[in-house]
Design a protein around this motif. Structure first.
Motif, mmCIF file in Angstrom:
data_model
loop_
_atom_site.group_PDB
_atom_site.id
_atom_site.type_symbol
_atom_site.label_atom_id
_atom_site.label_comp_id
_atom_site.label_asym_id
_atom_site.label_seq_id
_atom_site.Cartn_x
_atom_site.Cartn_y
_atom_site.Cartn_z
ATOM 1 N N ALA A 1 0.795 -1.214 -0.036
ATOM 2 C CA ALA A 1 -0.142 -0.051 -0.080
ATOM 3 C C ALA A 1 0.963 1.367 0.035
ATOM 4 C CB ALA A 1 -0.844 0.003 1.297
ATOM 5 N N GLN A 2 0.651 2.286 -0.749
ATOM 6 C CA GLN A 2 1.078 3.229 -1.016
ATOM 7 C C GLN A 2 0.328 4.630 -0.994
ATOM 8 O OE1 GLN A 2 4.555 3.857 -0.809
ATOM 9 N NE2 GLN A 2 5.126 1.797 -0.734
ATOM 10 N N THR A 3 0.714 5.796 -0.732
ATOM 11 C CA THR A 3 -0.063 7.024 -0.934
ATOM 12 C C THR A 3 -0.401 7.355 -2.067
ATOM 13 O OG1 THR A 3 1.300 7.759 1.215
ATOM 14 C CG2 THR A 3 -0.159 9.281 0.078
ATOM 15 N N TYR A 4 0.286 7.286 -3.200
ATOM 16 C CA TYR A 4 0.095 7.683 -4.500
ATOM 17 C C TYR A 4 -0.049 6.318 -5.553
ATOM 18 C CZ TYR A 4 1.128 12.100 -2.437
ATOM 19 O OH TYR A 4 1.082 13.115 -1.656
ATOM 20 N N LEU A 5 -0.968 6.537 -6.535
ATOM 21 C CA LEU A 5 -0.871 5.239 -7.465
ATOM 22 C C LEU A 5 0.439 5.062 -8.130
ATOM 23 C CD1 LEU A 5 -2.853 3.471 -8.894
ATOM 24 C CD2 LEU A 5 -3.438 5.257 -10.328
ATOM 25 N N PHE A 6 1.130 6.129 -8.289
ATOM 26 C CA PHE A 6 2.484 5.818 -9.297
ATOM 27 C C PHE A 6 3.326 5.064 -8.269
ATOM 28 C CE2 PHE A 6 6.489 7.467 -10.411
ATOM 29 C CZ PHE A 6 6.826 6.730 -11.610
ATOM 30 N N GLN A 7 3.274 5.327 -7.026
ATOM 31 C CA GLN A 7 4.015 4.605 -6.200
ATOM 32 C C GLN A 7 3.584 3.208 -6.041
ATOM 33 O OE1 GLN A 7 3.929 7.024 -2.714
ATOM 34 N NE2 GLN A 7 5.900 7.843 -2.964
ATOM 35 N N VAL A 8 2.358 2.794 -5.911
ATOM 36 C CA VAL A 8 1.848 1.625 -6.072
ATOM 37 C C VAL A 8 2.282 0.602 -7.229
ATOM 38 C CG1 VAL A 8 -0.291 0.094 -6.199
ATOM 39 C CG2 VAL A 8 -0.285 2.158 -4.349
ATOM 40 N N GLN A 9 2.315 1.499 -8.196
ATOM 41 C CA GLN A 9 2.482 0.719 -9.724
ATOM 42 C C GLN A 9 4.146 0.413 -9.801
ATOM 43 O OE1 GLN A 9 1.037 3.699 -12.102
ATOM 44 N NE2 GLN A 9 -1.042 3.074 -12.384
ATOM 45 N N ILE A 10 5.017 1.482 -9.065
ATOM 46 C CA ILE A 10 6.291 1.048 -9.178
ATOM 47 C C ILE A 10 6.546 -0.140 -8.357
ATOM 48 C CG2 ILE A 10 8.468 1.840 -8.781
ATOM 49 C CD1 ILE A 10 7.664 2.951 -11.418
ATOM 50 N N HIS A 11 6.246 -0.399 -7.203
ATOM 51 C CA HIS A 11 6.212 -1.214 -6.207
ATOM 52 C C HIS A 11 5.750 -2.615 -6.839
ATOM 53 C CE1 HIS A 11 7.440 2.020 -3.429
ATOM 54 N NE2 HIS A 11 7.925 1.078 -2.644
ATOM 55 N N ALA A 12 4.722 -2.653 -7.283
ATOM 56 C CA ALA A 12 3.966 -3.898 -8.121
ATOM 57 C C ALA A 12 4.922 -4.281 -9.245
ATOM 58 C CB ALA A 12 2.770 -3.515 -8.380
ATOM 59 N N LEU A 13 5.531 -3.321 -9.951
ATOM 60 C CA LEU A 13 6.558 -3.721 -10.938
ATOM 61 C C LEU A 13 7.797 -4.577 -10.394
ATOM 62 C CD1 LEU A 13 7.150 -3.463 -13.957
ATOM 63 C CD2 LEU A 13 8.050 -1.415 -13.615
ATOM 64 N N TRP A 14 8.326 -4.048 -9.665
ATOM 65 C CA TRP A 14 9.787 -4.749 -9.309
ATOM 66 C C TRP A 14 9.288 -5.905 -8.280
ATOM 67 C CZ3 TRP A 14 11.172 -5.254 -4.136
ATOM 68 C CH2 TRP A 14 10.803 -4.372 -3.355
ATOM 69 N N GLY A 15 7.859 -5.796 -7.656
ATOM 70 C CA GLY A 15 7.803 -7.005 -6.725
ATOM 71 C C GLY A 15 7.457 -8.228 -7.783
ATOM 72 N N ASN A 16 6.635 -7.902 -8.906
ATOM 73 C CA ASN A 16 6.387 -9.066 -9.746
ATOM 74 C C ASN A 16 7.705 -9.461 -10.625
ATOM 75 O OD1 ASN A 16 3.500 -9.081 -9.388
ATOM 76 N ND2 ASN A 16 3.308 -7.312 -10.858
ATOM 77 N N LEU A 17 8.496 -8.750 -10.748
ATOM 78 C CA LEU A 17 9.987 -9.174 -11.461
ATOM 79 C C LEU A 17 10.637 -10.052 -10.248
ATOM 80 C CD1 LEU A 17 10.943 -5.804 -13.026
ATOM 81 C CD2 LEU A 17 10.459 -7.691 -14.059
ATOM 82 N N LEU A 18 10.796 -10.068 -9.339
ATOM 83 C CA LEU A 18 11.183 -10.850 -7.966
ATOM 84 C C LEU A 18 10.351 -12.137 -8.258
ATOM 85 C CD1 LEU A 18 12.302 -8.665 -5.276
ATOM 86 C CD2 LEU A 18 13.435 -9.143 -7.156
ATOM 87 N N VAL A 19 9.088 -11.977 -8.197
ATOM 88 C CA VAL A 19 8.210 -13.231 -8.235
ATOM 89 C C VAL A 19 8.578 -14.069 -9.586
ATOM 90 C CG1 VAL A 19 5.856 -14.103 -8.390
ATOM 91 C CG2 VAL A 19 6.559 -12.212 -6.805
#
Length: 612
Positions: free
Chosen positions: A490-508
């Protein structure tokens, strides 16, 4: 040897920090500001994870928690109004020269040193020359530019000189070793020549005597007197015996040569039965040589590890240089900035090392998805599990640093301690699976269940083919769970949510591909000592390195700067990360390929059969 460097770098592992989830629920009207403040302090943050992510940057809220971002070297060089004197060319020269020194000449020098190439010294001289020019450009830029990063922790320059001093010490060890070899060479009784001096002193190679067939070894040297009578009495019989049975003559010749070599100085005593004195002398000499050889190997390994640490230190200096130039990581941003840079840099480096394994590095240890030439090597999965365990066992106790006695555990602390506990015990399980002794203990339960009089066929106790490889999913499991957690952050801004989801999915994706590697290799375990190069590892290593780079890009300050400038585009961040990762993979391919090319020129080429 390379992965010992990874064990050293594991001490730099910081917690895999996640920005805290907020436990602040929708406040009823009766809830006063004091209670809201206490809940926010308890949870360790200022974000509300129950609210929908915001699309527009709220500068007022940012100023409430962070100091305004002051001007930096970057702003006066590229965004100033022109009133200041700009010298960006000096800074660019510094960056280019130091990058060429640490990421081109230093790896080339390490590779040439590992294969004992004579040009290693010239490459290292060029390395120091570029470092001197780069430091001069930086000093001139600092002299002509006002100080735009007045922070006590701004240690880019100080750490850089420490790294250079460390490099000088490593080279000093080489120089001292060469001087020692020179003294030993001139004190030896061997024939002096320019070729032998070059081989022994410069290239640090052992003198190789000409190879001779066993049946003639020991016959070209003068035999001791005690054998002359025996040889003359049995010359005729020996000649007939040599013609009839060459193998026995070879054994006799080897025995004579061995006896002459070890007993020529004590031959008289040997005849009168004092054999034990010669054996004792030989044993003590062998022990001294063995001890000296061990110390020499330890020194060589330590020097090789130190050289490789310099490459990672250069990468760390590159990151801190970018931070200082852009003016980031100040005030309340520091902890989050360090967490993202350190852990993202580790994932980035780990991905490149994994790609080097795919190309064939560490094949002599069995780490290139091949069959290990020696059974005494630790598996790569054991080293990975050890690093994971080391991170977990240290960070379980570091999350409360700065807290006062009696302070309640915040949500952020609970998150980080839980992550550390997962790393710790997953690393223990991974090391246990890789332990050969524990494997034997686990296998012994099968035999204990059998009756004493049961007849077990021989083929029933043969090791299965899967024993040839190491199939340990726990390192991938830890990274995959970490990525899955960050993809749902969870993040304050949508762009931060998308960036964290991006590198999290790359690790997965890396974790899934590593499991596919184990699956296919379990079906067909490696039988050859040559690198097998599974394509799933090529993709997995790329995703891991790219995920580490996006991890570093997800720093709060970077996302804020992107939103302020209208650059909050996930596609742009992904494409930029992929481009940089492709460039880094080309660099890795160059280093590994250059080492292989040098070895093919200095070592005898071994031909191998095609599977067809």
């Amino acid at each position: 040897m390379h992965i010992r460097c990874s064990a050293v770098l594991s001490f730099l592992l910081a917690p895999l920090c996640f920005l805290a989830f907020q436990q602040v629920s929708a406040s009823p009207p009766a809830l006063d500001n004091t209670s809201s403040h206490l809940i926010s302090a308890r949870d360790g943050g200022h974000h509300n994870h129950h609210a929908a992510p915001l699309l527009q940057l709220n500068e007022t809220e940012i100023i409430m928690h962070h100091a305004p971002t002051p001007p930096s070297y970057y702003t006066i060089d590229w965004e100033g109004d022109g009133s200041e004197k700009r010298h960006p060319g000096l800074l660019i020269s510094h960056a280019v020269l130091m990058s060429l020194a640490f990421f081109l000449l230093l790896p080339v020098g390490i590779v040439m040193r590992s294969v004992k190439q004579a040009g290693h010294g010239a490459v290292m001289v060029a390395f120091y020359a570029l470092c001197a020019l780069g430091c001069s450009a930086s000093a001139l830029y600092t002299k002509l530019t006002p100080n735009m990063y007045v922070v006590d922790c701004a240690a880019h320059g100080r750490h850089g000189y420490i790294v250079l001093l460390f490099a000088v010490l490593v080279s000093a060890l080489d120089i001292l070793a060469a001087i020692g070899r020179m003294v030993t060479y001139f004190r030896s009784q061997e024939k002096k020549s320019l070729g032998s001096f070059w081989e022994i002193v410069i290239l640090n190679k052992e003198v190789e005597h000409g190879h001779q067939d066993p049946e003639f070894m020991g016959l070209i040297v003068e035999e001791p007197e005690e054998f002359e009578g025996k040889l003359s009495r049995n010359s005729a019989d020996s000649q007939t015996h040599e013609l009839s049975d060459v193998s026995q003559t070879a054994q006799w010749a080897n025995d004579v040569h061995r006896h002459h070599r070890h007993s020529s100085t004590t031959s008289d005593r040997t005849i009168f039965g004092t054999v034990h004195s010669d054996d004792t002398l030989h044993d003590s000499t062998r022990k001294r040589l063995s001890k000296g050889s061990l110390l020499r190997r330890m020194g060589t390994s330590a020097c090789a590890v130190a050289e490789r640490v310099l490459v990672f230190a250069g990468f760390a200096q590159l990151l801190t240089g970018i931070v200082v130039y852009t003016g980031g990581c100040r005030g309340n941003y520091l902890n989050g900035c360090m967490a993202h840079l350190i852990k993202g840099g580790i994932f980035w480096s780990y991905g490149l090392v994994t790609f080097a394994r795919f190309l064939g590095s560490f094949a002599e240890l069995g780490w290139a998805w091949n069959r290990a030439p020696s059974l005494d090597c630790y598996s790569a999965e054991f080293v990975e599990s050890f690093v994971i365990f080391l991170y977990g066992v240290t960070n379980m106790w570091m999350e409360r640093f700065g807290a006062h006695a009696g302070d309640p555990f915040t949500t952020k602390q609970i998150q980080h301690i839980s992550i550390a506990v997962m790393f710790c015990f997953a690393g223990v399980v991974g090391m246990g699976i890789e332990s050969k002794r524990i494997r034997k203990w686990l296998a012994s339960s099968t035999f204990a269940s059998l009756s004493k009089h049961a007849k077990v066929p021989n083929d029933a106790v043969t090791e299965p083919p899967s024993y040839l490889g190491s199939f340990n999913p726990f390192p991938a499991l830890v990274i995959g769970v970490t990525g899955a957690a960050m993809a749902a952050h969870a993040q304050t801004y949508l762009f931060q949510v998308q960036i964290h989801a991006l590198w999290g999915n790359l690790l997965v994706a890396f974790a899934v591909l590593r499991c596919f590697t184990y699956f296919f290799l379990w079906l067909g375990p490696p039988q050859s000592i040559l690198p097998s190069r599974p394509p799933t590892e090529a993709l997995g290593s790329f995703f891991l390195a790219c995920g580490g780079l996006v991890f570093m890009f997800s720093i709060e300050e970077v996302t804020f700067a992107a939103m302020r400038r209208g650059r909050d585009d996930v596609m742009m961040f992904l494409n930029l990360s992929v481009a940089i990762t492709c460039f880094a993979c080309c660099w890795t391919l160059f280093v590994v390929g250059f080492k292989g090319w040098l070895k093919s020129r200095t070592h005898s080429v071994i031909t191998y059969r095609s599977p067809a």
